[in-house]
Scaffold this motif. Structure first.
Motif, PDB file in Angstrom:
ATOM      1  N   LEU A 159       0.935  -1.344  -0.062  1.00 47.28           N
ATOM      2  CA  LEU A 159       0.098   0.057   0.028  1.00 47.28           C
ATOM      3  C   LEU A 159       0.848   1.025   0.018  1.00 47.28           C
ATOM      4  O   LEU A 159       1.826   1.316   0.708  1.00 47.28           O
ATOM      5  CB  LEU A 159      -1.096   0.256   1.169  1.00 47.28           C
ATOM      6  N   ARG A 160       0.525   2.221  -0.918  1.00 51.38           N
ATOM      7  CA  ARG A 160       1.211   3.562  -0.507  1.00 51.38           C
ATOM      8  C   ARG A 160       0.418   4.493   0.210  1.00 51.38           C
ATOM      9  O   ARG A 160      -0.957   4.861  -0.188  1.00 51.38           O
ATOM     10  CB  ARG A 160       1.234   4.024  -2.055  1.00 51.38           C
ATOM     11  N   VAL A 161       0.966   5.050   1.138  1.00 52.84           N
ATOM     12  CA  VAL A 161       0.248   5.883   2.084  1.00 52.84           C
ATOM     13  C   VAL A 161       0.950   7.044   2.211  1.00 52.84           C
ATOM     14  O   VAL A 161       2.137   7.056   2.554  1.00 52.84           O
ATOM     15  CB  VAL A 161       0.135   5.040   3.562  1.00 52.84           C
ATOM     16  N   SER A 162       0.039   8.131   1.965  1.00 56.06           N
ATOM     17  CA  SER A 162       0.556   9.321   1.884  1.00 56.06           C
ATOM     18  C   SER A 162      -0.023  10.324   3.457  1.00 56.06           C
ATOM     19  O   SER A 162      -0.846  10.027   3.458  1.00 56.06           O
ATOM     20  CB  SER A 162       0.169  10.378   0.680  1.00 56.06           C
ATOM     21  N   ILE A 163       0.963  10.692   4.169  1.00 51.85           N
ATOM     22  CA  ILE A 163       0.727  11.460   5.293  1.00 51.85           C
ATOM     23  C   ILE A 163       0.885  12.819   5.065  1.00 51.85           C
ATOM     24  O   ILE A 163       1.970  13.494   4.855  1.00 51.85           O
ATOM     25  CB  ILE A 163       1.451  10.853   6.562  1.00 51.85           C
ATOM     26  N   ILE A 164      -0.151  13.719   5.183  1.00 53.41           N
ATOM     27  CA  ILE A 164      -0.057  15.124   4.830  1.00 53.41           C
ATOM     28  C   ILE A 164      -0.617  15.924   5.930  1.00 53.41           C
ATOM     29  O   ILE A 164      -1.361  15.996   6.494  1.00 53.41           O
ATOM     30  CB  ILE A 164      -1.141  15.457   3.636  1.00 53.41           C
ATOM     31  N   GLY A 165       0.551  17.093   6.088  1.00 50.74           N
ATOM     32  CA  GLY A 165       0.193  17.977   7.209  1.00 50.74           C
ATOM     33  C   GLY A 165       1.494  18.267   8.091  1.00 50.74           C
ATOM     34  O   GLY A 165       2.485  18.521   7.519  1.00 50.74           O
ATOM     35  N   ASP A 166       1.025  18.489   9.105  1.00 48.44           N
ATOM     36  CA  ASP A 166       1.901  19.152  10.229  1.00 48.44           C
ATOM     37  C   ASP A 166       2.622  17.916  10.967  1.00 48.44           C
ATOM     38  O   ASP A 166       2.503  17.389  12.045  1.00 48.44           O
ATOM     39  CB  ASP A 166       1.174  19.738  11.409  1.00 48.44           C
ATOM     40  N   VAL A 167       3.652  17.366  10.133  1.00 53.09           N
ATOM     41  CA  VAL A 167       4.352  16.138  10.519  1.00 53.09           C
ATOM     42  C   VAL A 167       5.292  16.471  11.784  1.00 53.09           C
ATOM     43  O   VAL A 167       5.272  15.465  12.569  1.00 53.09           O
ATOM     44  CB  VAL A 167       5.298  15.529   9.261  1.00 53.09           C
ATOM     45  N   ALA A 168       5.812  17.679  11.609  1.00 50.30           N
ATOM     46  CA  ALA A 168       6.763  18.006  12.856  1.00 50.30           C
ATOM     47  C   ALA A 168       6.243  17.642  14.317  1.00 50.30           C
ATOM     48  O   ALA A 168       6.760  17.297  15.050  1.00 50.30           O
ATOM     49  CB  ALA A 168       7.227  19.316  12.567  1.00 50.30           C
ATOM     50  N   HIS A 169       4.827  18.145  14.415  1.00 47.14           N
ATOM     51  CA  HIS A 169       4.435  17.888  15.632  1.00 47.14           C
ATOM     52  C   HIS A 169       3.381  16.709  15.968  1.00 47.14           C
ATOM     53  O   HIS A 169       2.754  16.453  16.926  1.00 47.14           O
ATOM     54  CB  HIS A 169       3.664  18.950  15.893  1.00 47.14           C
ATOM     55  N   LEU A 213      -1.096  12.676  -3.582  1.00 36.77           N
ATOM     56  CA  LEU A 213      -2.542  12.566  -3.933  1.00 36.77           C
ATOM     57  C   LEU A 213      -2.614  11.158  -4.711  1.00 36.77           C
ATOM     58  O   LEU A 213      -3.604  10.599  -4.905  1.00 36.77           O
ATOM     59  CB  LEU A 213      -3.151  13.582  -4.609  1.00 36.77           C
ATOM     60  N   VAL A 214      -1.451  10.694  -5.348  1.00 43.30           N
ATOM     61  CA  VAL A 214      -1.415   9.433  -6.077  1.00 43.30           C
ATOM     62  C   VAL A 214      -1.085   8.252  -4.783  1.00 43.30           C
ATOM     63  O   VAL A 214       0.023   8.099  -4.829  1.00 43.30           O
ATOM     64  CB  VAL A 214      -0.154   9.438  -7.095  1.00 43.30           C
ATOM     65  N   ALA A 215      -2.161   7.796  -4.273  1.00 44.39           N
ATOM     66  CA  ALA A 215      -1.837   6.917  -3.229  1.00 44.39           C
ATOM     67  C   ALA A 215      -3.058   6.183  -2.951  1.00 44.39           C
ATOM     68  O   ALA A 215      -4.185   6.314  -3.583  1.00 44.39           O
ATOM     69  CB  ALA A 215      -1.353   7.825  -1.998  1.00 44.39           C
ATOM     70  N   ASP A 216      -2.856   4.957  -2.327  1.00 40.32           N
ATOM     71  CA  ASP A 216      -4.037   4.094  -1.899  1.00 40.32           C
ATOM     72  C   ASP A 216      -4.622   4.611  -0.551  1.00 40.32           C
ATOM     73  O   ASP A 216      -6.025   4.685  -0.637  1.00 40.32           O
ATOM     74  CB  ASP A 216      -3.584   2.844  -1.469  1.00 40.32           C
ATOM     75  N   VAL A 217      -3.789   5.543   0.279  1.00 43.47           N
ATOM     76  CA  VAL A 217      -4.401   6.071   1.492  1.00 43.47           C
ATOM     77  C   VAL A 217      -4.078   7.586   1.503  1.00 43.47           C
ATOM     78  O   VAL A 217      -2.732   7.616   1.596  1.00 43.47           O
ATOM     79  CB  VAL A 217      -3.900   5.234   2.726  1.00 43.47           C
ATOM     80  N   VAL A 218      -4.793   8.531   1.728  1.00 42.68           N
ATOM     81  CA  VAL A 218      -4.306   9.744   1.937  1.00 42.68           C
ATOM     82  C   VAL A 218      -4.957  10.073   3.266  1.00 42.68           C
ATOM     83  O   VAL A 218      -6.016  10.211   3.676  1.00 42.68           O
ATOM     84  CB  VAL A 218      -4.920  10.735   0.772  1.00 42.68           C
ATOM     85  N   MET A 219      -3.838  10.195   4.138  1.00 41.28           N
ATOM     86  CA  MET A 219      -3.939  10.419   5.715  1.00 41.28           C
ATOM     87  C   MET A 219      -3.682  11.840   5.704  1.00 41.28           C
ATOM     88  O   MET A 219      -2.658  12.481   5.653  1.00 41.28           O
ATOM     89  CB  MET A 219      -3.193   9.449   6.463  1.00 41.28           C
TER      90      MET A 219
END
Length: 304
Positions: A159-169, A213-219
């Motif tokens: 699975l390709r999982v994209s984690i988007i946003g405030d990764v730092a915190h 956005l090219v992913a199986d899961v957009v978190m």
């Protein structure tokens, strides 16, 4: 029965990074068992006492743990820092040791300071469950995320999982990264430069919004804009324009792609209202899945 250090460590859940794939799989399988259980209350822990110790605010995590504990028949003590001696200056360590001295069998704990939870775990003789510590880990959130993905796709491998946003915190990003990679999933991050965690770059690449956005899961992660005043974005709307999962962006997702978010949600900031409610959204499914996951975790912690 005398609890040994090794058995205590096996029953605690401080993070997913040190857990093996088989240990995580066992929790996911047990969650599936509890989800299929038709009875609302199965009192296998009716003689056990657990304290939910939240030194940070929480809605979903705290109530999900309480629901899980009560479904298993445990006696539940709910602790709020604002109404406790912590407000008078008592240390978190002393608070936990006080509740241990009163006879609790396990503790669920959420706290801000990074690195304190392992110290507390070493000082007490009861299993502790990490309900979120600083920006380190949030293991039960990642477990319910994996469980949601597994129910959707059957297998996590590939699975390709994209984690988007405030990764730092984000402790959610970290726990998901460590767990997903154990199962052969491909994790990638997308974040503004001021919201990146450079120390994670060797574990997962940072990609553009279009690539994410090219992913199986957009978190999508909650945006903590209050921590970035004057850095990159002047307003929530500006963040939405550059990094929000807008309706237009969501329309480009593959039909099989699912959308996730650990919540609480800043609607129309990191994710548009209509996208939260869309057919590809699994956000409220995640919340439902939190109860059987936490039932599995509490059973493991307080098994007789």
């Amino acid at each position: 029965m005398i609890t040994t250090t090794s058995s205590l460590k096996e029953r605690s859940l401080l993070g997913l990074k040190p857990l093996s794939r088989s240990e995580i799989s066992s929790l996911l399988d047990r969650a599936a068992y509890w989800e299929s259980e038709p009875h609302k209350v199965i009192p296998i822990l009716e003689s056990r006492f657990v304290a939910n110790m939240f030194f940070e605010n929480s809605t979903r995590t705290r109530f999900s743990f309480e629901m899980a504990e009560k479904r298993l028949g445990a006696q539940v003590l709910n602790f709020a820092a604002a109404a406790s001696s912590v407000a008078k200056g008592e240390s978190i360590m002393d608070t936990v040791r006080t509740l241990e001295a009163m006879g609790i069998d396990a503790g669920v704990i959420r706290l801000k300071p990074i690195g304190l939870l392992p110290e507390i775990a070493e000082a007490v003789s009861i299993p502790l469950i990490n309900a979120g510590d600083g920006n380190n880990e949030h293991p039960t959130q990642a477990l319910l995320d994996l469980y949601t993905m597994k129910k959707q796709f059957g297998d996590l491998k590939g699975l390709r999982v994209s984690i988007i946003g405030d990764v730092a915190h984000s402790r959610v990003a970290r726990s998901n990264l460590w767990a997903l990679q154990k199962f052969g999933a491909e994790v990638q991050f997308c974040a503004p430069p001021s919201m990146r965690a450079p120390e994670l770059a060797d574990s997962a690449p940072y990609v553009s919004m279009e690539e994410a956005l090219v992913a199986d899961v957009v978190m999508i992660l909650r945006v903590q804009l209050e921590r970035h005043t004057g850095d990159l974005f002047k307003s929530p709307e500006e963040y939405r324009i550059h990094y929000g999962l807008t309706e237009d962006r969501a329309s480009t997702l593959a039909k099989h792609t699912i959308i996730m978010h650990p919540a609480p949600i800043n609607r129309n900031v990191e994710i548009d209202d209509a996208v939260v409610e869309s057919g590809q959204s699994r956000i409220f499914n995640q919340m439902s899945n939190g109860v059987p996951i936490r039932m599995a975790v509490m059973e493991r912690a307080m098994k007789l």
